[in-house]
Design an enzyme around this catalytic site. Structure first.
Site, PDB file in Angstrom:
ATOM      1  N   THR A  87      -2.707 -16.823  -5.122  1.00  0.00           N
ATOM      2  CA  THR A  87      -2.733 -18.026  -4.277  1.00  0.00           C
ATOM      3  C   THR A  87      -1.640 -18.016  -3.205  1.00  0.00           C
ATOM      4  OG1 THR A  87      -1.404 -19.222  -5.912  1.00  0.00           O
ATOM      5  CG2 THR A  87      -3.802 -19.478  -6.046  1.00  0.00           C
TER       6      THR A  87
ATOM      7  N   THR B 252       4.935  -6.010  -2.895  1.00  0.00           N
ATOM      8  CA  THR B 252       6.179  -6.763  -2.686  1.00  0.00           C
ATOM      9  C   THR B 252       7.316  -5.827  -2.278  1.00  0.00           C
ATOM     10  OG1 THR B 252       5.468  -8.270  -4.432  1.00  0.00           O
ATOM     11  CG2 THR B 252       7.778  -8.374  -3.769  1.00  0.00           C
ATOM     12  N   GLU B 253       8.165  -6.306  -1.362  1.00  0.00           N
ATOM     13  CA  GLU B 253       9.342  -5.538  -0.962  1.00  0.00           C
ATOM     14  C   GLU B 253      10.603  -6.253  -1.425  1.00  0.00           C
ATOM     15  OE1 GLU B 253       9.949  -5.408   3.320  1.00  0.00           O
ATOM     16  OE2 GLU B 253       8.491  -7.017   3.547  1.00  0.00           O
TER      17      GLU B 253
ATOM     18  N   HIS C  63      12.839   2.211   6.709  1.00  0.00           N
ATOM     19  CA  HIS C  63      12.633   1.904   5.304  1.00  0.00           C
ATOM     20  C   HIS C  63      13.936   2.038   4.519  1.00  0.00           C
ATOM     21  CE1 HIS C  63       8.373   3.067   6.350  1.00  0.00           C
ATOM     22  NE2 HIS C  63       8.253   1.837   5.859  1.00  0.00           N
TER      23      HIS C  63
ATOM     24  N   GLU D  85       0.083 -14.225   1.596  1.00  0.00           N
ATOM     25  CA  GLU D  85      -0.263 -12.818   1.815  1.00  0.00           C
ATOM     26  C   GLU D  85      -1.379 -12.374   0.889  1.00  0.00           C
ATOM     27  OE1 GLU D  85       0.791 -10.977   4.254  1.00  0.00           O
ATOM     28  OE2 GLU D  85       2.010 -12.643   4.980  1.00  0.00           O
TER      29      GLU D  85
ATOM     30  N   GLU E 243       9.814  11.001   6.628  1.00  0.00           N
ATOM     31  CA  GLU E 243      10.968  10.415   7.302  1.00  0.00           C
ATOM     32  C   GLU E 243      12.235  11.052   6.752  1.00  0.00           C
ATOM     33  OE1 GLU E 243      10.534   6.352   6.163  1.00  0.00           O
ATOM     34  OE2 GLU E 243       9.236   5.864   7.866  1.00  0.00           O
TER      35      GLU E 243
END
Length: 302
Positions: A17, A98-99, A257, A20, A216
């Site tokens: 809910t 999630t970050e 990152h 995102e 990277e």
């Protein structure tokens, strides 16, 4: 054939809910995903685009059977508990979008997943897509854009950047090279699945004929991939695009990152390129070079 997900893969969305997660639900349903339920404690009885909401993963398992996977889209302070809940209810594939999750908690999540025989993709990732089959996560955005960027074909794609996963896939599609499965592994210092850990899956997939990766500066992931390719005598030609070459002279700088901090010589792009080329991995200077390099390497392999 593809790796991890097909059109028949069932999954849930934990935190469904949230703003995102609501977008993810719509985009994945529009692409054909089989989302059997969502979890938000205290919201049982509601629905999100027709997907029923439950208070817990256990309630979904009781109502629909154990789903194949879960997308975890909850605030960072609740993510570890959400992943533990999924693992303890028998879910074997977990995409964590999630970050900003503390490294120690990510390590605990990965350790429990290994004990339960499950696999985590992410955190801080856009998930997985097997073009024309299904996607699990935010890869490509809305379904119409996803279908434009991703097409079915023989190239596996692995990337630490979600956006660059789509950039590479779109470049391949424009050049007439489709993709078998694309995986956004996440850009954090600790992730659930590395390039080297994905290789056995692509290696066993008869549909995959070659691999494209986005790299990277920072971390040991490319060195581990190079070592895996040499030790296992991989059948798959690999082409890598290395971003951030300017950072070699900027020790301690972050490229973007969390996992892309150059702390030592082994983290530099020049060192990574040298290791990959020594293992037979071709390195493109520009993204648009990737299709021609892949075609050349596949022709040499046949």
């Amino acid at each position: 054939m593809s790796i991890f997900i097909t059109k028949d893969t069932t999954f849930i969305i934990q935190g469904i809910t949230g703003r995102e997660a609501v977008n993810l639900t719509r985009e994945n349903l529009d692409y054909g995903a089989k989302i059997v339920g969502g979890v938000t404690p205290g919201r049982r009885g509601r629905d999100v685009y027709g997907v029923p909401v439950y208070d817990s993963v256990k309630q979904i398992a009781e109502a629909h059977g154990t789903p194949d996977g879960s997308i975890v889209s909850v605030p960072p302070r609740f993510t570890r508990d959400a992943v533990f809940e999924a693992l303890e209810n028998g879910i074997k594939l977990i995409v964590v979008v999630t970050e900003n999750i503390p490294r120690g908690q990510v390590a605990q999540m990965v350790e429990l997943a290994e004990l339960r025989g499950a696999r985590i993709i992410g955190p801080n990732c856009l998930g997985i897509i097997s073009p024309d089959e299904a996607k699990m996560g935010g890869m490509g955005g809305p379904a119409a854009n996803t279908r434009q960027a991703y097409t079915k074909g023989p190239i596996g794609v692995m990337s630490r950047s979600g956006g660059m996963t789509t950039e590479i896939a779109s470049t391949l599609t424009a050049a007439g090279l489709g993709q078998s499965t694309c995986v956004s592994i996440g850009g954090d210092a600790i992730v659930g699945t590395t390039y080297a850990e994905l290789m056995p899956y692509f290696e066993a997939d008869s549909e995959t004929k070659a691999i494209a990766i986005y790299s990277e500066p920072g971390g040991r992931m490319e060195a581990e991939l190079a070592e895996w390719v040499k030790v296992n005598d991989s059948r798959l030609p690999i082409v890598a695009f290395m971003a951030g070459r300017f950072m070699d002279e900027m020790k301690g700088m972050r490229f973007g990152h969390a996992g892309t901090i150059v702390e030592g010589k082994e983290d530099t792009t020049s060192e990574k390129i040298e290791r990959m080329e020594a293992a037979g991995i071709s390195v493109a200077e520009r993204i648009e070079e990737i299709p021609d390099l892949l075609r050349k390497r596949m022709a040499e392999a046949n």
